[in-house]
Each structure stands twice: as structure tokens, then as C-alpha cells.
Write a protein that holds these residues in place. Structure first.
Motif, PDB file in Angstrom:
ATOM      1  N   PRO A   1      37.812  12.825  45.209  1.00  0.00           N
ATOM      2  CA  PRO A   1      37.120  12.652  46.489  1.00  0.00           C
ATOM      3  C   PRO A   1      37.171  11.188  46.936  1.00  0.00           C
ATOM      4  O   PRO A   1      37.048  10.276  46.113  1.00  0.00           O
ATOM      5  CB  PRO A   1      35.671  13.064  46.183  1.00  0.00           C
ATOM      6  CG  PRO A   1      35.718  13.746  44.857  1.00  0.00           C
ATOM      7  CD  PRO A   1      36.882  13.175  44.131  1.00  0.00           C
ATOM      8  N   THR A   2      37.396  10.969  48.238  1.00  0.00           N
ATOM      9  CA  THR A   2      37.404   9.610  48.775  1.00  0.00           C
ATOM     10  C   THR A   2      36.605   9.572  50.076  1.00  0.00           C
ATOM     11  O   THR A   2      36.274  10.611  50.650  1.00  0.00           O
ATOM     12  CB  THR A   2      38.841   9.108  49.035  1.00  0.00           C
ATOM     13  OG1 THR A   2      39.503  10.015  49.927  1.00  0.00           O
ATOM     14  CG2 THR A   2      39.624   9.007  47.733  1.00  0.00           C
ATOM     15  N   ASN A   3      36.321   8.361  50.535  1.00  0.00           N
ATOM     16  CA  ASN A   3      35.494   8.176  51.722  1.00  0.00           C
ATOM     17  C   ASN A   3      36.337   7.859  52.958  1.00  0.00           C
ATOM     18  O   ASN A   3      37.387   7.225  52.869  1.00  0.00           O
ATOM     19  CB  ASN A   3      34.497   7.034  51.487  1.00  0.00           C
ATOM     20  CG  ASN A   3      33.543   7.335  50.350  1.00  0.00           C
ATOM     21  OD1 ASN A   3      33.105   8.477  50.187  1.00  0.00           O
ATOM     22  ND2 ASN A   3      33.210   6.322  49.566  1.00  0.00           N
ATOM     23  N   PHE A   4      35.826   8.271  54.115  1.00  0.00           N
ATOM     24  CA  PHE A   4      36.501   8.060  55.389  1.00  0.00           C
ATOM     25  C   PHE A   4      35.520   7.448  56.385  1.00  0.00           C
ATOM     26  O   PHE A   4      34.308   7.557  56.219  1.00  0.00           O
ATOM     27  CB  PHE A   4      37.038   9.388  55.936  1.00  0.00           C
ATOM     28  CG  PHE A   4      38.133   9.992  55.093  1.00  0.00           C
ATOM     29  CD1 PHE A   4      39.454   9.852  55.465  1.00  0.00           C
ATOM     30  CD2 PHE A   4      37.848  10.702  53.937  1.00  0.00           C
ATOM     31  CE1 PHE A   4      40.479  10.402  54.695  1.00  0.00           C
ATOM     32  CE2 PHE A   4      38.854  11.247  53.153  1.00  0.00           C
ATOM     33  CZ  PHE A   4      40.175  11.097  53.538  1.00  0.00           C
ATOM     34  N   VAL A   5      36.054   6.802  57.424  1.00  0.00           N
ATOM     35  CA  VAL A   5      35.210   6.166  58.429  1.00  0.00           C
ATOM     36  C   VAL A   5      35.613   6.642  59.824  1.00  0.00           C
ATOM     37  O   VAL A   5      36.801   6.793  60.116  1.00  0.00           O
ATOM     38  CB  VAL A   5      35.299   4.618  58.328  1.00  0.00           C
ATOM     39  CG1 VAL A   5      36.732   4.132  58.571  1.00  0.00           C
ATOM     40  CG2 VAL A   5      34.328   3.944  59.289  1.00  0.00           C
TER      41      VAL A   5
ATOM     42  N   SER B   1      38.035  -0.566  52.939  1.00  0.00           N
ATOM     43  CA  SER B   1      38.060   0.193  51.675  1.00  0.00           C
ATOM     44  C   SER B   1      37.805   1.687  51.853  1.00  0.00           C
ATOM     45  O   SER B   1      37.363   2.369  50.923  1.00  0.00           O
ATOM     46  CB  SER B   1      37.044  -0.384  50.677  1.00  0.00           C
ATOM     47  OG  SER B   1      37.365  -1.720  50.385  1.00  0.00           O
ATOM     48  N   PHE B   2      38.126   2.225  53.049  1.00  0.00           N
ATOM     49  CA  PHE B   2      38.083   3.669  53.256  1.00  0.00           C
ATOM     50  C   PHE B   2      39.503   4.215  53.141  1.00  0.00           C
ATOM     51  O   PHE B   2      40.483   3.499  53.344  1.00  0.00           O
ATOM     52  CB  PHE B   2      37.513   3.999  54.638  1.00  0.00           C
ATOM     53  CG  PHE B   2      36.053   3.688  54.778  1.00  0.00           C
ATOM     54  CD1 PHE B   2      35.091   4.579  54.305  1.00  0.00           C
ATOM     55  CD2 PHE B   2      35.628   2.506  55.362  1.00  0.00           C
ATOM     56  CE1 PHE B   2      33.734   4.285  54.423  1.00  0.00           C
ATOM     57  CE2 PHE B   2      34.281   2.205  55.489  1.00  0.00           C
ATOM     58  CZ  PHE B   2      33.325   3.101  55.012  1.00  0.00           C
ATOM     59  N   SER B   3      39.627   5.509  52.839  1.00  0.00           N
ATOM     60  CA  SER B   3      40.948   6.124  52.705  1.00  0.00           C
ATOM     61  C   SER B   3      41.685   6.167  54.033  1.00  0.00           C
ATOM     62  O   SER B   3      42.887   5.946  54.096  1.00  0.00           O
ATOM     63  CB  SER B   3      40.827   7.543  52.153  1.00  0.00           C
ATOM     64  OG  SER B   3      40.619   7.504  50.767  1.00  0.00           O
ATOM     65  N   ASP B   4      40.959   6.469  55.093  1.00  0.00           N
ATOM     66  CA  ASP B   4      41.599   6.558  56.405  1.00  0.00           C
ATOM     67  C   ASP B   4      40.520   6.711  57.471  1.00  0.00           C
ATOM     68  O   ASP B   4      39.323   6.768  57.165  1.00  0.00           O
ATOM     69  CB  ASP B   4      42.573   7.741  56.467  1.00  0.00           C
ATOM     70  CG  ASP B   4      43.755   7.475  57.404  1.00  0.00           C
ATOM     71  OD1 ASP B   4      43.603   6.672  58.350  1.00  0.00           O
ATOM     72  OD2 ASP B   4      44.823   8.075  57.180  1.00  0.00           O
ATOM     73  N   ALA B   5      40.962   6.799  58.711  1.00  0.00           N
ATOM     74  CA  ALA B   5      40.061   6.937  59.850  1.00  0.00           C
ATOM     75  C   ALA B   5      39.859   8.410  60.205  1.00  0.00           C
ATOM     76  O   ALA B   5      40.744   9.243  59.993  1.00  0.00           O
ATOM     77  CB  ALA B   5      40.629   6.196  61.057  1.00  0.00           C
TER      78      ALA B   5
ATOM     79  N   VAL C   1      41.502  13.957  60.580  1.00  0.00           N
ATOM     80  CA  VAL C   1      41.199  12.985  59.525  1.00  0.00           C
ATOM     81  C   VAL C   1      42.504  12.286  59.183  1.00  0.00           C
ATOM     82  O   VAL C   1      43.347  12.846  58.484  1.00  0.00           O
ATOM     83  CB  VAL C   1      40.624  13.678  58.267  1.00  0.00           C
ATOM     84  CG1 VAL C   1      40.216  12.641  57.234  1.00  0.00           C
ATOM     85  CG2 VAL C   1      39.436  14.552  58.642  1.00  0.00           C
ATOM     86  N   GLY C   2      42.703  11.067  59.701  1.00  0.00           N
ATOM     87  CA  GLY C   2      43.985  10.408  59.502  1.00  0.00           C
ATOM     88  C   GLY C   2      45.080  11.274  60.097  1.00  0.00           C
ATOM     89  O   GLY C   2      45.025  11.661  61.261  1.00  0.00           O
TER      90      GLY C   2
ATOM     91  N   ILE D   1      31.437  10.315  54.766  1.00  0.00           N
ATOM     92  CA  ILE D   1      31.922   9.837  56.056  1.00  0.00           C
ATOM     93  C   ILE D   1      30.970   8.767  56.575  1.00  0.00           C
ATOM     94  O   ILE D   1      29.748   8.996  56.645  1.00  0.00           O
ATOM     95  CB  ILE D   1      32.022  10.984  57.079  1.00  0.00           C
ATOM     96  CG1 ILE D   1      33.131  11.976  56.682  1.00  0.00           C
ATOM     97  CG2 ILE D   1      32.295  10.441  58.483  1.00  0.00           C
ATOM     98  CD1 ILE D   1      33.240  13.183  57.603  1.00  0.00           C
ATOM     99  N   GLN D   2      31.537   7.620  56.927  1.00  0.00           N
ATOM    100  CA  GLN D   2      30.771   6.533  57.553  1.00  0.00           C
ATOM    101  C   GLN D   2      30.858   6.688  59.066  1.00  0.00           C
ATOM    102  O   GLN D   2      31.942   6.675  59.641  1.00  0.00           O
ATOM    103  CB  GLN D   2      31.342   5.172  57.138  1.00  0.00           C
ATOM    104  CG  GLN D   2      30.545   3.978  57.633  1.00  0.00           C
ATOM    105  CD  GLN D   2      29.302   3.727  56.809  1.00  0.00           C
ATOM    106  OE1 GLN D   2      29.340   3.783  55.583  1.00  0.00           O
ATOM    107  NE2 GLN D   2      28.195   3.442  57.478  1.00  0.00           N
ATOM    108  N   TYR D   3      29.705   6.835  59.708  1.00  0.00           N
ATOM    109  CA  TYR D   3      29.640   6.957  61.170  1.00  0.00           C
ATOM    110  C   TYR D   3      28.627   5.949  61.679  1.00  0.00           C
ATOM    111  O   TYR D   3      27.416   6.134  61.542  1.00  0.00           O
ATOM    112  CB  TYR D   3      29.255   8.374  61.573  1.00  0.00           C
ATOM    113  CG  TYR D   3      29.079   8.572  63.062  1.00  0.00           C
ATOM    114  CD1 TYR D   3      30.059   8.150  63.959  1.00  0.00           C
ATOM    115  CD2 TYR D   3      27.934   9.199  63.563  1.00  0.00           C
ATOM    116  CE1 TYR D   3      29.903   8.334  65.333  1.00  0.00           C
ATOM    117  CE2 TYR D   3      27.771   9.388  64.928  1.00  0.00           C
ATOM    118  CZ  TYR D   3      28.754   8.950  65.801  1.00  0.00           C
ATOM    119  OH  TYR D   3      28.596   9.128  67.160  1.00  0.00           O
TER     120      TYR D   3
END
Length: 340
Positions: free
Chosen positions: A165-169, A204-208, A222-223, A296-298
């Protein structure tokens, strides 16, 4: 399988490796030629080609898999052929027929089959069909000539240490216009995403993550992948929008979620301020199959789904089911696998 290639399959990444042969066909005077395999991996085109100036080009991505019995699987190649035809129609390009597309894919895979990573390595042979507008042009109009080509390259397992699992923004940028080319697999969509992806990785997020371009309230992509969420009450939900690329992996997961896992499924709106309805979430596409989303960072809010370190149980089941089908270890739905 008599030829050997000097590759460490365990360390293989997702990079271009020149293989032996690729397929190329030319469209001129209103028709496609028969096409041929060639060793030349360089394209020779006019400086006036519409692909260079006006973005008249599209592409596809699919994979060939080595099975335990040594046979070779293609996963739903007719869907790639049809999606490419839709992309061509959107950009007023000459369509390459579905039957010839599949025949050409088989031909290239067979010619390079010693490049397919062995069964059990988690690797596969990535297949890249593409089309470009060529010829002596300068005005803004569709080309009269086109090149259709397919090359292949071996790629390793996307997750070296298993599903991670990774984080996205959420990005402030739009991936595509509301009634633009978002549903077509064209290079311009990806060029438009490079800056947002770079900014996400710098944080340092995986993608947008891209919101809908009209209202900026709903998740779209997602990306370079499609989003899905699994609700706490057992719904598998993916966004529906005219500016989303219709992912073959996504539609496969929708079917499997309903018919193999017994979940309720829906394509519909996924509002960015309603993430707490989801117990699990992921991004899906050809490269990774599924990339589990930890959080997810929002804006100032960071929402965690199942866990920042562990993969949700339903996400894992979906991944295992789909990958099992692709490698021939799980029974495939009718018509999903084409043998080379």
C-alpha cells in the motif's frame, strides 16, 4: 524457447529493453499494407508528421504471460484492439482492424517469446501497440498517412516485495478537459500529467489523484490508473465519467468482484469528501494490476483506508484472482484468454 537471453529475471524492472523484432504497418492512399516484422527499432518519419506537431497519436498496453505448462497467455487483447479503434476515431486517425491487431500482437509475441519472463518470476512481456500520424503536413488537419507498430519488452513484477500500500495526493491540476480526450489513450493526457506526478513524488507520494475537471469534487483517475473503492457494506465502486480512460483491468475487476467475490458493484460518482465510506481502495491498470491505496492527502486532510502497511483482504483476493487468470492458474471467464 531454444534462444536464451541474458537477463536476471529477479531484478527486472519496468524499462525499455530492445527485443529482436517488432511489427510495423503503413497506411497510405486509403489503405493499410500487410505489415511486417523488422529488426529496426527506429522510425523514419517526415518532419511534418502530425504526431510531432498536433499530437495525432495513440497507443495501447497489454501483456503476454508464461504459464506453468509453458504456453503463452494474452489477456483480453480484443479489448485493447477496440479501445485503440475508439482512440483513433476520437483523433480522426485511420483505424487498425481488430482481427489484424490481434494477429499482429500474436506474431510479435511469438517472434520474441524467449524474452517472456519464466513462470513463477512474476514478470511478463509488456506489449506496446501505437499509431502515429505521419507524412508531409503543416496545416492543422488529420494526416493522410499513418504508421501502426507494436514492440515488446520484458518487465518484472511490479511489486518486488509483494503488494504494497502507498499514499497518494489530490492534485490541483486537471488530467483532461470535461469533454476532451480523457477517454482516449493518447499521449497528450500523459504529458499533461507529468508535472502533477512530479510534484506528488517530491512530497513523497506515489502519484497524484485527479478530480473531475468540471467541479473538482469527484475522484476520476489515480496517476495513470483507474480508482476503485470497496465500501464497508460490500460495494465495489469505481468512478464513471466521460473523461476517464475505460480501463480493461477495471472492467475485469468489476466482473470478478461481482461474480467471483459476491460483492455488489457500481460505476458512479466517488466524492472526495466521502472517502470514509470505503474500507479499502486501490488503483488499477495493466502495469500493476492493482496498487493498494493506503491513504489520500486532500488539502490538510489525510484519509487512511484499510491500513498504511497491510493490504485489505478483498483487494488481495481480487489481485490473486486476476493474476491467477492471467498466468493460467485460475479458471478464466469465457473469452478472456487468447493463446499464442
Amino acid at each position: 524457447m531454444d534462444k536464451k537471453v541474458d537477463i536476471d529475471w529477479k531484478t527486472l524492472g519496468f524499462d525499455y529493453i530492445k527485443t529482436d523484432l517488432r511489427f510495423i504497418s503503413h497506411y497510405k492512399d486509403g489503405k493499410w499494407d500487410e505489415g511486417q516484422l523488422t529488426e529496426d527499432n527506429m522510425l523514419h518519419i517526415s518532419e511534418g508528421s502530425t504526431a510531432l506537431h498536433y499530437g495525432q497519436q495513440c497507443f495501447e498496453g497489454l501483456k503476454a504471460y508464461r504459464c506453468k505448462d509453458g504456453s503463452i497467455n494474452l489477456f483480453r487483447p480484443e479489448e485493447n484492439a477496440r479501445r485503440m479503434m475508439r482512440s483513433c476515431r476520437r483523433l480522426l486517425m485511420a483505424e487498425y482492424p481488430e482481427d489484424k491487431f490481434i494477429e499482429a500482437v500474436k506474431k510479435v509475441v511469438k517472434a520474441n517469446e524467449h524474452w517472456i519472463p519464466p513462470y513463477g518470476t512474476g514478470g511478463s512481456l509488456y506489449i506496446r501497440p501505437f499509431m502515429i500520424g505521419v507524412g508531409d503536413n503543416v496545416g492543422v488537419k488529420p494526416a493522410d498517412e499513418y504508421i501502426f507498430s507494436i514492440f515488446v519488452t520484458p518487465v518484472g513484477a511490479y511489486f518486488k516485495g509483494g503488494l504494497t500500500p502507498t499514499n497518494f495526493v489530490v492534485s490541483d491540476y486537471d488530467r483532461a478537459a470535461p469533454v476532451g480526450t480523457g477517454a482516449a489513450k493518447v499521449g497528450g493526457n500523459y504529458a499533461a500529467s507529468l508535472l502533477a506526478g512530479k510534484k506528488a513524488k517530491e512530497r513523497s507520494f506515489s502519484d497524484a489523484i485527479y478530480l473531475d475537471p468540471a467541479t473538482h469534487t469527484k475522484i476520476e483517475e489515480v496517476g495513470a490508473a483507474n480508482f476503485f473503492g470497496i465500501t464497508k457494506d460490500g460495494w465495489f465502486i469505481t468512478p464513471l465519467s466521460p473523461s476517464i480512460l475505460p480501463s480493461i483491468t477495471k472492467y475485469s475487476l468489476l466482473w470478478l468482484a461481482e461474480n467471483r467475490l459476491g460483492l455488489q458493484v457500481r460505476e458512479g460518482d466517488v466524492y472526495i469528501d466521502q472517502l470514509d465510506q470505503f474500507a479499502e481502495a486501490g488503483a488499477c491498470g495493466t502495469a500493476a494490476v492493482i496498487s493498494p491505496i493506503a491513504g489520500i492527502q486532500y488539502g490538510d486532510d489525510f484519509h487512511v483506508f484499510y491500513s498504511e502497511t497491510e493490504v485489505g483482504p478483498l483487494t488481495r483476493k481480487l489481485y490473486d484472482e486476476l493474476v491467477g487468470i492471467q498466468y493460467g492458474d485460475v479458471e478464466a471467464p469465457t473469452g478472456w484468454i487468447t493463446k499464442v
